[in-house]
Design a protein around this motif. Structure first.
Motif, PDB file in Angstrom:
ATOM      1  N   ALA A  24       0.659  -1.296   0.191  1.00 34.66           N
ATOM      2  CA  ALA A  24       0.061   0.133  -0.046  1.00 34.66           C
ATOM      3  C   ALA A  24       0.810   1.209  -0.148  1.00 34.66           C
ATOM      4  CB  ALA A  24      -0.846  -0.141   1.122  1.00 34.66           C
ATOM      5  N   ALA A  25       1.978   1.206   0.806  1.00 32.35           N
ATOM      6  CA  ALA A  25       2.807   2.379   0.889  1.00 32.35           C
ATOM      7  C   ALA A  25       3.524   2.477  -0.538  1.00 32.35           C
ATOM      8  CB  ALA A  25       4.117   2.186   1.963  1.00 32.35           C
ATOM      9  N   LEU A  26       4.052   1.423  -1.119  1.00 31.27           N
ATOM     10  CA  LEU A  26       4.496   1.468  -2.410  1.00 31.27           C
ATOM     11  C   LEU A  26       3.667   2.337  -3.480  1.00 31.27           C
ATOM     12  CD1 LEU A  26       7.138   1.105  -4.117  1.00 31.27           C
ATOM     13  CD2 LEU A  26       6.371  -1.397  -4.497  1.00 31.27           C
ATOM     14  N   VAL A  27       2.206   1.653  -3.583  1.00 26.31           N
ATOM     15  CA  VAL A  27       1.406   2.214  -4.631  1.00 26.31           C
ATOM     16  C   VAL A  27       1.216   3.410  -4.275  1.00 26.31           C
ATOM     17  CG1 VAL A  27      -0.895   2.005  -5.169  1.00 26.31           C
ATOM     18  CG2 VAL A  27       0.331  -0.302  -4.918  1.00 26.31           C
ATOM     19  N   TYR A  28       1.236   3.871  -2.836  1.00 27.34           N
ATOM     20  CA  TYR A  28       0.710   5.264  -2.671  1.00 27.34           C
ATOM     21  C   TYR A  28       1.925   6.410  -3.040  1.00 27.34           C
ATOM     22  CZ  TYR A  28      -0.393   9.658  -0.314  1.00 27.34           C
ATOM     23  OH  TYR A  28      -0.697  10.954   0.295  1.00 27.34           O
ATOM     24  N   THR A  29       2.987   5.868  -2.840  1.00 21.63           N
ATOM     25  CA  THR A  29       4.270   6.684  -3.267  1.00 21.63           C
ATOM     26  C   THR A  29       4.281   6.697  -4.673  1.00 21.63           C
ATOM     27  OG1 THR A  29       5.522   5.971  -1.367  1.00 21.63           O
ATOM     28  CG2 THR A  29       6.617   6.906  -3.278  1.00 21.63           C
ATOM     29  N   ILE A  30       4.100   5.773  -5.460  1.00 22.28           N
ATOM     30  CA  ILE A  30       3.948   5.879  -6.995  1.00 22.28           C
ATOM     31  C   ILE A  30       2.829   6.708  -7.184  1.00 22.28           C
ATOM     32  CG2 ILE A  30       3.694   4.355  -9.087  1.00 22.28           C
ATOM     33  CD1 ILE A  30       4.931   2.071  -7.757  1.00 22.28           C
ATOM     34  N   TYR A  31       1.788   6.453  -6.881  1.00 23.42           N
ATOM     35  CA  TYR A  31       0.469   7.458  -7.054  1.00 23.42           C
ATOM     36  C   TYR A  31       0.931   8.873  -7.007  1.00 23.42           C
ATOM     37  CZ  TYR A  31      -4.005   9.895  -6.869  1.00 23.42           C
ATOM     38  OH  TYR A  31      -4.825  10.834  -6.851  1.00 23.42           O
ATOM     39  N   ARG A  32       1.656   9.223  -5.951  1.00 27.14           N
ATOM     40  CA  ARG A  32       1.967  10.654  -5.677  1.00 27.14           C
ATOM     41  C   ARG A  32       2.884  11.264  -6.671  1.00 27.14           C
ATOM     42  NH1 ARG A  32       4.069  12.218   0.027  1.00 27.14           N
ATOM     43  NH2 ARG A  32       4.128  13.929  -1.156  1.00 27.14           N
ATOM     44  N   MET A  33       3.861  10.350  -7.160  1.00 22.95           N
ATOM     45  CA  MET A  33       4.834  10.645  -7.935  1.00 22.95           C
ATOM     46  C   MET A  33       4.252  11.028  -9.555  1.00 22.95           C
ATOM     47  SD  MET A  33       8.033   8.637  -6.750  1.00 22.95           S
ATOM     48  CE  MET A  33       9.213   9.223  -7.978  1.00 22.95           C
ATOM     49  N   ALA A  34       3.314  10.102  -9.901  1.00 27.89           N
ATOM     50  CA  ALA A  34       2.569   9.835 -11.033  1.00 27.89           C
ATOM     51  C   ALA A  34       1.340  10.814 -11.154  1.00 27.89           C
ATOM     52  CB  ALA A  34       2.320   8.757 -11.630  1.00 27.89           C
ATOM     53  N   ARG A  35       0.854  11.346 -10.004  1.00 27.64           N
ATOM     54  CA  ARG A  35      -0.480  12.094 -10.132  1.00 27.64           C
ATOM     55  C   ARG A  35      -0.182  13.415 -10.976  1.00 27.64           C
ATOM     56  NH1 ARG A  35      -2.277  13.949  -4.201  1.00 27.64           N
ATOM     57  NH2 ARG A  35       0.058  14.836  -4.534  1.00 27.64           N
ATOM     58  N   GLY A  36      -1.162  13.815 -11.754  1.00 23.28           N
ATOM     59  CA  GLY A  36      -1.119  14.881 -12.528  1.00 23.28           C
ATOM     60  C   GLY A  36      -0.012  14.864 -13.787  1.00 23.28           C
ATOM     61  N   THR A  37       0.364  13.721 -14.154  1.00 23.00           N
ATOM     62  CA  THR A  37       1.112  13.321 -15.310  1.00 23.00           C
ATOM     63  C   THR A  37       0.296  12.430 -16.440  1.00 23.00           C
ATOM     64  OG1 THR A  37       2.238  11.421 -14.558  1.00 23.00           O
ATOM     65  CG2 THR A  37       3.166  13.675 -13.812  1.00 23.00           C
ATOM     66  N   ASN A  38       0.849  12.520 -17.381  1.00 21.57           N
ATOM     67  CA  ASN A  38       0.525  11.549 -18.573  1.00 21.57           C
ATOM     68  C   ASN A  38       0.701   9.935 -18.065  1.00 21.57           C
ATOM     69  OD1 ASN A  38      -0.273  13.526 -20.116  1.00 21.57           O
ATOM     70  ND2 ASN A  38       1.933  13.649 -21.183  1.00 21.57           N
ATOM     71  N   VAL A  39       1.302   9.768 -17.041  1.00 22.00           N
ATOM     72  CA  VAL A  39       1.484   8.278 -16.398  1.00 22.00           C
ATOM     73  C   VAL A  39       0.009   7.777 -16.223  1.00 22.00           C
ATOM     74  CG1 VAL A  39       2.692   6.879 -14.718  1.00 22.00           C
ATOM     75  CG2 VAL A  39       3.826   8.461 -15.808  1.00 22.00           C
ATOM     76  N   MET A  40      -0.776   8.736 -15.357  1.00 24.71           N
ATOM     77  CA  MET A  40      -1.996   8.105 -15.018  1.00 24.71           C
ATOM     78  C   MET A  40      -3.114   7.729 -16.140  1.00 24.71           C
ATOM     79  SD  MET A  40      -1.841   8.283 -11.559  1.00 24.71           S
ATOM     80  CE  MET A  40      -3.452   7.526 -11.248  1.00 24.71           C
ATOM     81  N   ILE A  41      -3.071   8.560 -17.094  1.00 19.96           N
ATOM     82  CA  ILE A  41      -3.685   8.278 -18.482  1.00 19.96           C
ATOM     83  C   ILE A  41      -3.385   6.919 -19.025  1.00 19.96           C
ATOM     84  CG2 ILE A  41      -4.344   9.046 -20.464  1.00 19.96           C
ATOM     85  CD1 ILE A  41      -3.914  11.919 -19.848  1.00 19.96           C
ATOM     86  N   ILE A  42      -2.046   6.633 -19.087  1.00 22.11           N
ATOM     87  CA  ILE A  42      -1.415   5.395 -19.587  1.00 22.11           C
ATOM     88  C   ILE A  42      -1.705   4.169 -18.649  1.00 22.11           C
ATOM     89  CG2 ILE A  42       0.579   4.277 -20.193  1.00 22.11           C
ATOM     90  CD1 ILE A  42       1.873   6.849 -20.895  1.00 22.11           C
ATOM     91  N   PHE A  43      -1.701   4.554 -17.187  1.00 26.53           N
ATOM     92  CA  PHE A  43      -2.093   3.461 -16.437  1.00 26.53           C
ATOM     93  C   PHE A  43      -3.253   2.988 -16.548  1.00 26.53           C
ATOM     94  CE2 PHE A  43      -3.978   2.648 -12.286  1.00 26.53           C
ATOM     95  CZ  PHE A  43      -3.499   1.535 -12.007  1.00 26.53           C
ATOM     96  N   TRP A  44      -4.447   4.039 -16.670  1.00 29.51           N
ATOM     97  CA  TRP A  44      -5.832   3.646 -16.766  1.00 29.51           C
ATOM     98  C   TRP A  44      -6.036   2.903 -18.205  1.00 29.51           C
ATOM     99  CZ3 TRP A  44      -8.398   3.242 -12.614  1.00 29.51           C
ATOM    100  CH2 TRP A  44      -8.133   3.943 -11.703  1.00 29.51           C
ATOM    101  N   ALA A  45      -5.516   3.234 -19.324  1.00 33.82           N
ATOM    102  CA  ALA A  45      -5.589   2.502 -20.429  1.00 33.82           C
ATOM    103  C   ALA A  45      -4.924   1.115 -20.318  1.00 33.82           C
ATOM    104  CB  ALA A  45      -4.790   3.383 -21.592  1.00 33.82           C
ATOM    105  N   LEU A  46      -3.692   1.005 -19.663  1.00 30.51           N
ATOM    106  CA  LEU A  46      -3.392  -0.621 -19.492  1.00 30.51           C
ATOM    107  C   LEU A  46      -4.371  -1.210 -18.587  1.00 30.51           C
ATOM    108  CD1 LEU A  46       0.415   0.258 -18.929  1.00 30.51           C
ATOM    109  CD2 LEU A  46      -0.603  -0.831 -20.880  1.00 30.51           C
ATOM    110  N   LEU A  47      -4.830  -0.492 -17.581  1.00 30.59           N
ATOM    111  CA  LEU A  47      -5.900  -1.335 -16.385  1.00 30.59           C
ATOM    112  C   LEU A  47      -7.234  -1.598 -17.429  1.00 30.59           C
ATOM    113  CD1 LEU A  47      -6.757  -2.290 -13.932  1.00 30.59           C
ATOM    114  CD2 LEU A  47      -7.610  -0.264 -13.430  1.00 30.59           C
ATOM    115  N   ILE A  48      -7.711  -0.795 -18.375  1.00 28.71           N
ATOM    116  CA  ILE A  48      -8.772  -1.191 -19.088  1.00 28.71           C
ATOM    117  C   ILE A  48      -8.432  -2.340 -19.928  1.00 28.71           C
ATOM    118  CG2 ILE A  48     -10.212  -0.427 -21.214  1.00 28.71           C
ATOM    119  CD1 ILE A  48     -10.049   2.203 -19.687  1.00 28.71           C
TER     120      ILE A  48
END
Length: 264
Positions: A24-48
């Motif tokens: 959970a701490a690792l996921v939260y750290t990655i989320y904080r670093m990726a928040r507001g960047t294009n990484v989140m868009i790519i993450f949701w595309a990969l999840l779909i």
């Protein structure tokens, strides 16, 4: 109360709780670093794509399943290529937070050296220079080294290795100076380099009115343990960035307090 094993449920061990907490701490750290960047868009595309693959596999859609399976087989390599800047940023973050290679004696010596630098300079040169440049609306960007090495930044500009003074700092950022474009790298009461090129943040949640100077100030604090001070050429406002976050329109007193607090 019956044990979970009697009810047919897996038992929850202490190591399992620790495992969940670490993930959970690792996921939260990655989320904080990726928040507001294009990484989140790519993450949701990969999840779909992953969900579609699971559904296609469950429904027996062999052609679609085979295509998505082939995509998944090379997905790890693709992720490394796509997320190379973010992976580098994450590893730098871990390296900064887990520096355990120095002895306690070296840390104490380093702390004493910093205290001596602080008492000798008290950051007055930087504060006075920023105050004067704010009054004349002279754009400036100063990056203060903290724990990380900044050699890669210094190598992009011109080495100075000079004692910091208000007059020298203002001269470096004077509009007709050959060294005014770019950032000055500083540490304690030393100016290390000028006209240095900084990485620009790729975040999408930043005020669109911020120019390249402010975006560079934020970007360098995302990948290195540094504090950057900005003087706006348009408004004369003084700001500072740390850890990817920017603090706008601060007073000279607040600037001095920030430099002392974060031991620049």
């Amino acid at each position: 109360m019956f044990p979970l094993a009697i009810l047919g449920l897996p038992t929850l061990r202490l190591i399992d709780v620790l495992d969940i907490a670490i993930v959970a701490a690792l996921v939260y750290t990655i989320y904080r670093m990726a928040r507001g960047t294009n990484v989140m868009i790519i993450f949701w595309a990969l999840l779909i794509l992953l969900l579609v693959w699971r559904v296609a596999d469950a429904l027996g859609m062999r052609l679609l399943g085979a295509i998505l399976s082939a995509v998944a087989s090379v997905g790890l390599i693709a992720l490394v290529v796509i997320f190379q800047p973010e992976i580098r940023k994450f590893l730098l973050f871990l390296g900064t937070k887990t520096q355990l290679d120095e002895s306690l004696w070296k840390r104490l010596q380093f702390w004493r050296h910093q205290q001596q630098n602080k008492s000798a300079s008290s950051y007055e040169a930087y504060v006075n220079a920023c105050m004067h440049m704010a009054q004349s609306k002279t754009g400036a960007l100063i990056v203060f080294k903290r724990q990380n090495s900044v050699d890669e930044l210094i190598n992009t500009g011109e080495r100075i290795d000079a004692l910091a003074s208000s007059a020298l700092i203002e001269a470096l950022f004077f509009k007709n100076s050959p060294l005014h474009d770019g950032a000055v790298i500083a540490h304690g009461n030393q100016l290390l380099a000028a006209r240095c090129i900084l990485p620009v943040t790729s975040r999408l949640d930043i005020d669109p009115n911020l120019g390249l100077r402010h975006r560079s100030a934020i970007g360098v604090t995302e990948v290195l343990d540094v504090l950057s001070v900005i003087v706006s050429e348009e408004t004369g406002a003084i700001s500072y960035a740390l850890g990817g976050q920017i603090h706008h329109d601060i007073s000279p007193v607040e600037l001095r307090q920030a430099l002392e607090k974060y031991e620049c």
